[in-house]
Design a protein around this motif. Sequence first.
Motif, mmCIF file in Angstrom:
data_model
loop_
_atom_site.group_PDB
_atom_site.id
_atom_site.type_symbol
_atom_site.label_atom_id
_atom_site.label_comp_id
_atom_site.label_asym_id
_atom_site.label_seq_id
_atom_site.Cartn_x
_atom_site.Cartn_y
_atom_site.Cartn_z
ATOM 1 N N LEU A 752 38.476 40.393 35.104
ATOM 2 C CA LEU A 752 38.562 39.060 35.701
ATOM 3 C C LEU A 752 39.349 39.096 37.000
ATOM 4 O O LEU A 752 38.966 38.470 38.001
ATOM 5 N N LEU A 753 40.450 39.865 37.011
ATOM 6 C CA LEU A 753 41.260 39.943 38.223
ATOM 7 C C LEU A 753 40.542 40.697 39.342
ATOM 8 O O LEU A 753 40.607 40.300 40.507
ATOM 9 N N ILE A 754 39.830 41.768 38.983
ATOM 10 C CA ILE A 754 39.175 42.582 39.996
ATOM 11 C C ILE A 754 37.915 41.908 40.532
ATOM 12 O O ILE A 754 37.664 41.886 41.737
ATOM 13 N N VAL A 755 37.129 41.303 39.627
ATOM 14 C CA VAL A 755 35.789 40.838 39.992
ATOM 15 C C VAL A 755 35.717 39.323 40.156
ATOM 16 O O VAL A 755 35.185 38.817 41.152
ATOM 17 N N ALA A 756 36.244 38.605 39.166
ATOM 18 C CA ALA A 756 35.947 37.174 39.084
ATOM 19 C C ALA A 756 36.914 36.298 39.860
ATOM 20 O O ALA A 756 36.527 35.226 40.350
ATOM 21 N N ALA A 757 38.166 36.694 39.962
ATOM 22 C CA ALA A 757 39.171 35.806 40.559
ATOM 23 C C ALA A 757 38.793 35.392 41.974
ATOM 24 O O ALA A 757 39.076 34.269 42.403
ATOM 25 N N ALA A 758 38.143 36.280 42.695
ATOM 26 C CA ALA A 758 37.757 35.948 44.070
ATOM 27 C C ALA A 758 36.719 34.828 44.113
ATOM 28 O O ALA A 758 36.581 34.142 45.131
ATOM 29 N N GLN A 759 35.980 34.630 42.988
ATOM 30 C CA GLN A 759 34.983 33.561 42.937
ATOM 31 C C GLN A 759 35.601 32.198 42.652
ATOM 32 O O GLN A 759 34.961 31.165 42.854
ATOM 33 N N PHE A 760 36.833 32.192 42.155
ATOM 34 C CA PHE A 760 37.456 30.930 41.756
ATOM 35 C C PHE A 760 37.730 30.064 42.981
ATOM 36 O O PHE A 760 37.922 30.564 44.097
ATOM 37 N N GLU A 761 37.749 28.764 42.745
ATOM 38 C CA GLU A 761 38.224 27.840 43.763
ATOM 39 C C GLU A 761 39.733 27.710 43.632
ATOM 40 O O GLU A 761 40.309 28.012 42.579
ATOM 41 N N GLU A 762 40.372 27.228 44.685
ATOM 42 C CA GLU A 762 41.831 27.187 44.670
ATOM 43 C C GLU A 762 42.370 26.382 43.491
ATOM 44 O O GLU A 762 43.334 26.786 42.832
ATOM 45 N N GLU A 763 41.735 25.249 43.194
ATOM 46 C CA GLU A 763 42.251 24.414 42.104
ATOM 47 C C GLU A 763 42.076 25.078 40.739
ATOM 48 O O GLU A 763 42.754 24.712 39.779
ATOM 49 N N ASP A 764 41.191 26.069 40.648
ATOM 50 C CA ASP A 764 41.010 26.781 39.382
ATOM 51 C C ASP A 764 42.260 27.554 38.985
ATOM 52 O O ASP A 764 42.472 27.855 37.801
ATOM 53 N N ASP A 771 49.149 36.152 38.327
ATOM 54 C CA ASP A 771 48.319 37.306 38.668
ATOM 55 C C ASP A 771 47.003 36.871 39.324
ATOM 56 O O ASP A 771 46.504 37.529 40.237
ATOM 57 N N TYR A 772 46.454 35.758 38.858
ATOM 58 C CA TYR A 772 45.184 35.290 39.410
ATOM 59 C C TYR A 772 45.368 34.797 40.848
ATOM 60 O O TYR A 772 44.497 35.004 41.698
ATOM 61 N N THR A 773 46.509 34.160 41.110
ATOM 62 C CA THR A 773 46.788 33.720 42.481
ATOM 63 C C THR A 773 46.927 34.923 43.407
ATOM 64 O O THR A 773 46.391 34.928 44.530
ATOM 65 N N ASP A 774 47.614 35.963 42.926
ATOM 66 C CA ASP A 774 47.773 37.160 43.742
ATOM 67 C C ASP A 774 46.429 37.810 44.032
ATOM 68 O O ASP A 774 46.152 38.236 45.158
ATOM 69 N N ALA A 775 45.578 37.885 43.008
ATOM 70 C CA ALA A 775 44.256 38.487 43.199
ATOM 71 C C ALA A 775 43.418 37.638 44.146
ATOM 72 O O ALA A 775 42.667 38.172 44.973
ATOM 73 N N TRP A 776 43.555 36.316 44.035
ATOM 74 C CA TRP A 776 42.797 35.397 44.909
ATOM 75 C C TRP A 776 43.248 35.552 46.356
ATOM 76 O O TRP A 776 42.445 35.586 47.273
ATOM 77 N N VAL A 777 44.570 35.660 46.557
ATOM 78 C CA VAL A 777 45.110 35.822 47.911
ATOM 79 C C VAL A 777 44.664 37.167 48.498
ATOM 80 O O VAL A 777 44.362 37.267 49.695
ATOM 81 N N SER A 784 44.749 30.826 53.114
ATOM 82 C CA SER A 784 43.714 30.021 52.466
ATOM 83 C C SER A 784 44.301 29.049 51.458
ATOM 84 O O SER A 784 43.660 28.063 51.087
ATOM 85 N N LEU A 785 45.517 29.335 50.977
ATOM 86 C CA LEU A 785 46.147 28.419 50.040
ATOM 87 C C LEU A 785 46.607 27.160 50.756
ATOM 88 O O LEU A 785 47.168 27.228 51.851
#
Length: 804
Positions: A752-764, A771-777, A784-785
């Motif tokens: 999820l962190l490697i593949v999916a987190a980048a697909q999330f929207e910020e509010e997700d 960890d998900y915020t770090d992966a998203w950033v 972008s935040l």
Amino acid sequence: MGKTMKKLSAADRIDRFLCGKQQHPFDFVNNPIFFSPRPDEKSDYTKFLRNKAKLDYTLSNITNKGLHHGIVIGSMSNGHEAYHVAEENREKIIESSKTWARVPGLTTQRLSHAVAPEILMSRIVLPYRQQNAFYTGLAANAKPEMAWIGVGAYEGVLRNTRESNAVMRGAKYQDYTFEDWWVPKVIDCSAMMLGGDWSYSRYGNAEAIVADMTQAGFLDHLRDHSGPGAAFSVVDASGRPVTLADRAWETAKHIVDVVERGFITDFAVAALVARFQLDDWLRDTSGKSPIDRGKAHPVLLNRSREDLARMDRLKEIMLPYIAAKCAHWMPYGEDKNLKSYFKAKVLPAAKDFDASAVQASKDELFAYLPDCGFINPDYYGPGKIQVPSSLQMAFQEAGAGEAYPRRRGTDGDYFRTKSAIFERNHFDRLPIWEQSFLTIAAGAHEVFDNPKALPRSFFIAIDPKGGTHARKYAEAKGLLFVKEAQAHGDPVDNRKNGFVAQVVDPRRKLAGEMRDLLGGDALFGADGAANIVTYVDFLDGYKDALRFADGIAAQGEKSNLSSRAKLEGPMDWMERNATGIVLLPDWPYSPKEVEFVMAAVKLKLGLTPRPFDGAKYRMDIYMFDPDAKGLESKLKEQSLHDLIATLGAVAEKWMDSKPPVPARDTCLVLAQLLELSDKMLDPMHRNAQHTVNPLTGVKSASEIVRWSEVNLMSPGFTRFRWTEPEKARDLMASAVGDGGRESMRDRLYRKLLIVAAAQFEEEDLEGLHPDYTDAWVCAHGLDSLEKERKTPGQTRYIDHRRPT
């Protein structure tokens, strides 16, 4: 064998009834002679208002699957006390009536034109709201197997509608609009309860006429969905059948009471004349009666000598009285049944009227208290009448005040309740017209209480465009993702190999079969399940209701709702009302079903507030296996591990694809479920929330999920933690000594962190581990935040296994 008639949809039924042509004798909805001003049936304005009633009615039928309804008749702004208020403002009301009434005079109609709002609320509306709730409680105790419709909840839908400018566009309700709403629901019901001052309610008399004609079999052509009128009961507050003579006697008491005080009460006179005519038809031996005795209710056919004698005496009193006192303000010439009866029976009786005998007749009328009788405080006091003693009534009244949990939510701000974490926020993204439409729909879904004996609602979450059917269709077309299949080719293609024929039709059929199976099963019903609604019911109901959505203030196409609205409406109903959800094993193949599951889990964990007591933590989650034998084998309760394992298998397959399938909804819910699992298995790091009092600076900590309450209320959801060690290890972080084995939790978390987190929207990211915020950033960049989520001075937990 004869051909079975297809049951009509709610939209077809209401369209057939509200057609402007009388559907039964004494039909004063389609022949609105008692309304002032009368509707102009040829005008667009009348069509617009009638369509609003049809809209509300159709929406109210979406969630009533498998229920037998009863309706309670009562006053809201037009009961016994309203006559006292009107007397106190006699001159104002008579003067006001000259501007709108068909026949100006003293009336309880439109009191708001002449009486201060504070008086209306304090003396009429609020007290009657309490009275109606009391009698609805009596009805629930008298007939606990039925779903009862009380006055307040049913009127609430109209308030929601007329207060919505997006739907009404400034149009104002007329008197007939209310009966366009009430009367069709009477036809839908299996019973009517007459309690309190029902005969003093102007439109209560109109609705009671419909009950009389229903019992006589005149409305069977409109009741193909709810059984013949012979099964329709009219009962008193104890659940006892009320005879035709008793109904007529109580109405006559009201007429003489208020007419002697100078009032016009035309609907009540029409109701009494209708019962006199029914009595004549039932006694007719010439073969000319329009009543089919094979269709009539036993209470009309099996009448005692005492009952017949009482009706005869009532005619002797009231026919001369109506001729002398009421005929001049009755528009009897404009209705064929009224005209016939007035000419044959009423007007000739004028010669028998004796003004000096009115008081004696009034005394005689009030000396008898029918089963449905109103204990009128103006006449019944100590020593004036011996109220019949009934042990059954005593039990009913005692039970009416029971503090049993409310079975459904019938108030509150729809779509405004926020979850403690993982809030979806779909509603605020909808256009105003969809918000208005869904708000009206939400109120319409809750017009009845579930049966007291069977107080639970269940939701069957089958998306007709998802599941294994959609997966197989996608694979046959060489597609990786269900959403691609749904958008592939012509969406209305009904050919043998088309999406509708291969996916939508079989899943619709399966949803109906599941609802019928669960609704008819004694074991499932023993758990309190009565009201079983499918996602397909919502989709079909919304489509039907939009037939009557003319005039809605929206741009573009209004013949359909957006996909988000179709999700949000059923979701809100489930969150407010259902205490169980049923899934198919292929639920991960529909993004909508995945969201339904997440909403159900939040309810089960007490994270989403509910608008009625006793429902926190109440959400049973079942898997339904269509291939298993017997319902006990078909239904299996789902644990948190079961849900994660089922969803994880599908999400992992998509994340491992090259390139990964863009399944944001599915992966987000998987991340949220894993977060909840971590809160259970690692409560110190994951389940604590810290707050600081801004005034005192005092810090405090509390649990996000109260697992002790969850374990107590829903042990099956967490039992695996102690009884199935392998499943427990699946959801724990891998530890030294595992032999290099990566747990299911860690494997899914890593992907999820490697593949999916980048697909999330910020509010997700709200509510998920940092960890998900770090992966998203890492994927999108810090800029972008919208805001920095790290609290100053906070030490963030870093998972050493997280990819950098």
